[in-house]
Scaffold this motif. Sequence first.
Motif, short mmCIF file in Angstrom:
data_model
loop_
_atom_site.label_atom_id
_atom_site.label_comp_id
_atom_site.label_asym_id
_atom_site.label_seq_id
_atom_site.Cartn_x
_atom_site.Cartn_y
_atom_site.Cartn_z
N THR A 85 83.07 81.78 12.67
CA THR A 85 83.96 82.66 12.94
C THR A 85 85.07 82.85 12.15
N ILE B 167 88.74 83.26 10.97
CA ILE B 167 90.17 82.77 11.64
C ILE B 167 91.18 83.05 10.68
N SER B 168 92.52 83.20 11.18
CA SER B 168 93.44 83.53 10.06
C SER B 168 94.03 82.11 9.53
N THR C 38 98.25 80.45 10.38
CA THR C 38 98.83 79.52 11.08
C THR C 38 99.60 78.28 10.29
N ILE D 224 87.90 81.69 6.43
CA ILE D 224 89.30 81.90 6.69
C ILE D 224 89.95 83.00 6.02
N LEU E 266 92.42 73.33 12.74
CA LEU E 266 91.85 74.39 11.89
C LEU E 266 90.51 73.69 11.40
N GLN F 26 88.37 73.51 14.35
CA GLN F 26 87.57 74.90 14.50
C GLN F 26 86.37 75.00 13.56
#
Length: 273
Positions: free
Chosen positions: A2, A4-5, A8, A46, A119, A122
């Motif tokens: 998935t 994700i940003s 962070t 990412i 991170l 994940q």
Amino acid sequence: MTAISGDTLEGVSATTLWTLHFRATEAKRSDGVIRDPWAVALYDSISYDYLKFGRPNQSHALRAATFDREMQQYLEAHPNASVVALAEGLQTSFWRLRAEGCADNVTWYSIDLPPVMALREQLLPRDDRIVPLAQSALDYSWMDRVDQTHGVFITAEGLLMYLDPADALGLIRECASRFPGGRMMFDNIPPFFSRKTLKGMRLSDRYHTPPMPFAMTPDEAVALADSIPGVRSARDVKYPPGRGEFKLFQRRTFDRGVLSRYRPSVTLLEFDR
């Protein structure tokens, strides 16, 4: 995976995305100096403004390949050893070494600050051989966790240059004291490059590098064997050959002396038993 940003991550922690950008871009090339499918998967998963780090080059991939080569040699001789990856960031060394068949029995301690470890959790697969520790490398409590029974190989890839000199040398001293018979590997930036970062070095119109106050020439790094108790030997480790201008550092004129002061270097320490 998935998407994700990556926003962070801030400050020095965000430099792991710089490293990932360069390494994954190189791994995607048919003539790349490294094969790193997990780096490519992370990069594509990412969401981040990678281009603010400027045009990618081979530097981080060559550095990673250098660390891989030395770790592989060590693990082939010490297959049950512990590897401690300090400030591991989004490095994927474990999976590259596993693909080479030399990480089957290793215990891998992955250490970095909580946002980075979140991170990793994940985006990377769980493995019983990996022990994640969400803390600073300068919080020496990680040393109490490491199993030294079958040998220890400590890596500090892309870490020491961001530390104050006293902290960088203090970390080396503590590792030499706590892990007799072990090895420690780290990379260095040349002093001129450190000075540029302290003045505010731009990679693009959107990104200044964090200050990098710790620098050593290859000769200074090798001299650690004479200045830090417990360090039995220090070796300047050459990068593998790159393409184009990166072939220059393979020339013997860069090994020692004046010209060596202008190249990045990697140092391998062996500790007294």
